[in-house]
Motif scaffolding. Structure first.
Motif, PDB file in Angstrom:
ATOM      1  N   LEU A 114       0.841  -1.191   0.000  1.00 19.28           N
ATOM      2  CA  LEU A 114       0.000   0.000   0.000  1.00 19.28           C
ATOM      3  C   LEU A 114       0.880   1.245   0.000  1.00 19.28           C
ATOM      4  O   LEU A 114       2.005   1.232   0.508  1.00 19.28           O
ATOM      5  N   VAL A 115       0.325   2.321  -0.544  1.00 13.12           N
ATOM      6  CA  VAL A 115       1.057   3.582  -0.657  1.00 13.12           C
ATOM      7  C   VAL A 115       0.135   4.732  -0.277  1.00 13.12           C
ATOM      8  O   VAL A 115      -1.037   4.763  -0.692  1.00 13.12           O
ATOM      9  N   GLY A 116       0.638   5.666   0.510  1.00 12.97           N
ATOM     10  CA  GLY A 116      -0.080   6.910   0.734  1.00 12.97           C
ATOM     11  C   GLY A 116      -0.890   6.958   2.017  1.00 12.97           C
ATOM     12  O   GLY A 116      -0.583   6.303   3.015  1.00 12.97           O
ATOM     13  N   GLN A 117      -1.966   7.715   1.985  1.00 13.72           N
ATOM     14  CA  GLN A 117      -2.759   8.038   3.164  1.00 13.72           C
ATOM     15  C   GLN A 117      -3.319   6.809   3.867  1.00 13.72           C
ATOM     16  O   GLN A 117      -3.460   6.797   5.090  1.00 13.72           O
ATOM     17  N   ILE A 118      -3.619   5.759   3.128  1.00 14.16           N
ATOM     18  CA  ILE A 118      -4.246   4.584   3.733  1.00 14.16           C
ATOM     19  C   ILE A 118      -3.338   3.962   4.784  1.00 14.16           C
ATOM     20  O   ILE A 118      -3.826   3.375   5.766  1.00 14.16           O
ATOM     21  N   VAL A 119      -2.021   4.069   4.625  1.00 16.71           N
ATOM     22  CA  VAL A 119      -1.106   3.495   5.610  1.00 16.71           C
ATOM     23  C   VAL A 119      -1.312   4.151   6.973  1.00 16.71           C
ATOM     24  O   VAL A 119      -1.395   3.478   8.007  1.00 16.71           O
ATOM     25  N   GLN A 120      -1.438   5.469   6.991  1.00 10.59           N
ATOM     26  CA  GLN A 120      -1.668   6.171   8.250  1.00 10.59           C
ATOM     27  C   GLN A 120      -3.076   5.921   8.785  1.00 10.59           C
ATOM     28  O   GLN A 120      -3.280   5.842   9.996  1.00 10.59           O
ATOM     29  N   VAL A 121      -4.055   5.759   7.895  1.00 11.34           N
ATOM     30  CA  VAL A 121      -5.419   5.449   8.334  1.00 11.34           C
ATOM     31  C   VAL A 121      -5.447   4.091   9.039  1.00 11.34           C
ATOM     32  O   VAL A 121      -6.112   3.920  10.067  1.00 11.34           O
ATOM     33  N   SER A 126       9.306  13.074   4.983  1.00 14.93           N
ATOM     34  CA  SER A 126       8.547  12.590   3.839  1.00 14.93           C
ATOM     35  C   SER A 126       7.079  12.419   4.203  1.00 14.93           C
ATOM     36  O   SER A 126       6.746  11.792   5.218  1.00 14.93           O
ATOM     37  N   PRO A 127       6.162  12.945   3.371  1.00 16.33           N
ATOM     38  CA  PRO A 127       4.737  12.767   3.635  1.00 16.33           C
ATOM     39  C   PRO A 127       4.187  11.460   3.103  1.00 16.33           C
ATOM     40  O   PRO A 127       3.030  11.116   3.360  1.00 16.33           O
ATOM     41  N   LEU A 128       4.999  10.717   2.350  1.00 16.96           N
ATOM     42  CA  LEU A 128       4.506   9.514   1.680  1.00 16.96           C
ATOM     43  C   LEU A 128       4.951   8.268   2.441  1.00 16.96           C
ATOM     44  O   LEU A 128       6.147   8.018   2.601  1.00 16.96           O
ATOM     45  N   HIS A 129       3.975   7.484   2.901  1.00 18.04           N
ATOM     46  CA  HIS A 129       4.258   6.243   3.622  1.00 18.04           C
ATOM     47  C   HIS A 129       3.896   5.053   2.738  1.00 18.04           C
ATOM     48  O   HIS A 129       2.936   5.108   1.969  1.00 18.04           O
TER      49      HIS A 129
END
Length: 467
Positions: free
Chosen positions: A55-62, A100-103
């Motif tokens: 997975l890439v992006g906001q969903i990782v933090q969600v 980095s903002p991208l997880h």
């Protein structure tokens, strides 16, 4: 999990068609909201066929907010921010931003599904595996579903149906929702294969050396005049992968390929030979698959009492990430709706918000494809891109220009024609100043200008330029 239907005819508040990652995530969200969805999944168990690799992006933090990231991290080879990421042929260097903002979360999709199914069980939910939706119809009050399970056919009446049944969604088709978009002639082939160690030697920098091909970069896509390839150890995304197994990816324009025939190792070898310009030794295929470049978006995510999420609603480069975010957006809203505590228009907001997110994903995918076509010179060497790609680039560039810093940068680029005026300022007091300002000179002044300009080096904040 239970596989027994509730009877020949049953009722449910919500039915989810599809028990993949998006359907499982939605079921978890609905349970958190107090609803009790029925999940129908055609397969008898989680597929072992390799699919997505993370997975890439906001969903990782969600997922971290939901308390799931620690579990997933235990299954992953990497979880956290990355310093850079590819955008088509370009590299985005996030290290310049400080943080980095991208997880990203690197792990096989089957393990993601296992964690989500375990979480659903903890919340009191189940998946009816081996149950397939075969038909549907709806009226003002409910959706009537025909399903086929291990014990035969049965019907369900549901207040709402959510299609999480993939790009070829039966739910979307029978609900009469259009799925416009673009199918590319570019064909990607992916194989998990063994690269014999006798012919593959590591060298400094993390690449590999292949006889007849020389040094090949590991990880990251590499463009050649004939296509694109990538090569990476499977262990980079699957910590339990056997040694010596690699993910081999090729992409090339191949409009005549027979997509109905099963893919073979010889086909992957031929594609690698075409793209790399030589033979890549491969044996023992673990997985072989093709992907056709698609970017499609459903006309609407809500049609009466039928909703769409995941690949049933959109298909593009990072569609799984967007699909899981669809589930998070929809879950609490649909739970509130069936419990009678939703304000007017709440369910409609799901379409408004997530359809816009789908448009953004489509635009980014097409813009990256257009940049790649320009970088590669296009199919005929002209660098031409599709109309959809051109529109995506124009819209993306327009969005970028809403920010102050890019506008300032372009302002400086546009000021470059004034450089000759600044040269004149450097040699103030000579007859050259008037020449440059007034645009005319006699023969003597022209000779003086030529001599002076040959000896001047001007710094324009980036480099020294000789004239």
């Amino acid at each position: 999990m239970s596989t027994r239907p509730p009877g020949r005819v049953g009722d449910a508040d919500i039915v989810i068609a599809g028990g993949g990652p998006v359907g499982l995530m939605l079921a978890c969200e609905l349970r958190l909201g107090g609803a009790d969805p029925v999940v129908l999944e055609r397969l008898p168990g989680i597929s072992e066929i390799p699919k997505g690799n993370g997975l890439v992006g906001q969903i990782v933090q969600v997922l971290d907010y939901r308390g799931l990231l620690d579990r997933l991290r235990a299954e992953a080879t990497w979880a956290g921010p990355v310093p850079r990421f590819s955008f088509g042929p370009l590299q985005l260097d996030f290290s310049r931003l400080g943080t980095s903002p991208l997880h990203i979360l690197s792990m096989p999709q089957r393990r993601l599904e296992r964690v989500l199914e375990q979480r659903l069980a903890e919340l009191g939910g189940t998946v009816r595996r081996g149950h397939e939706l075969t038909a549907l119809s709806q009226d003002d009050d409910a959706v009537t579903l025909d399903a086929l399970g291990p014990d035969g056919a049965y019907q369900l009446r549901a207040r709402y149906l959510v299609g999480c049944d993939g790009a070829h969604s039966l739910v979307r088709k029978q609900a009469g929702v259009g799925f416009p978009g673009v199918t590319s002639t570019e064909l990607s082939r992916i194989g998990q294969v063994r690269l014999p160690t006798a012919k593959l030697a590591r060298f400094g920098g993390g690449g590999v050396k292949v006889p007849g091909l020389g040094r090949l970069k590991l990880a990251g896509q590499v463009r050649t005049p004939r296509g694109t390839y990538s090569l990476a150890p499977l262990a980079r995304v699957d910590k339990n992968a056997p040694a010596g197994i690699y993910i081999v990816y090729t992409s090339e324009d191949d409009p005549t390929a027979d997509l109905s025939a099963p893919m073979t190792l010889d086909e992957l070898r031929a594609s690698a030979r075409q793209v790399l310009g030589g033979d890549l030794p491969m044996t023992d295929p673990q997985r072989l698959s093709r992907l056709v470049g698609n970017s499609r978006l459903a006309d609407r995510y809500l049609s009466g009492r039928v909703l769409l999420a995941g690949d049933a609603a959109h298909v593009f480069g990072l569609s799984l990430n967007a699909g899981l975010l669809d589930a998070v957006n929809l879950g609490w809203k649909l739970a509130a709706q069936v419990q009678g505590r939703a304000p007017g228009g709440l369910l409609v907001s799901y379409h408004a918000e997530r359809h816009l997110a789908g448009q953004h994903g489509i635009r980014c995918t097409r813009a990256q494809s257009a940049l790649t076509a320009i970088s590669d010179g296009g199919k005929d060497g002209s660098g031409e891109v599709s109309q959809e790609g051109s529109e995506a680039l124009r819209e993306l560039f327009g969005d970028v220009l809403q920010q102050a810093e890019p506008v300032r940068h372009i302002r400086e680029l546009l000021r470059q024609p004034g450089q000759l005026r600044r040269i004149g300022e450097l040699i103030e007091g000579s007859t050259l100043t008037a020449i440059l300002r007034e645009g005319h000179a006699n023969d003597s002044a022209r000779r003086e200008l030529q001599v002076r300009l040959r000896s001047i080096r001007v710094r324009d904040d980036r480099q020294w330029t000789s004239f």
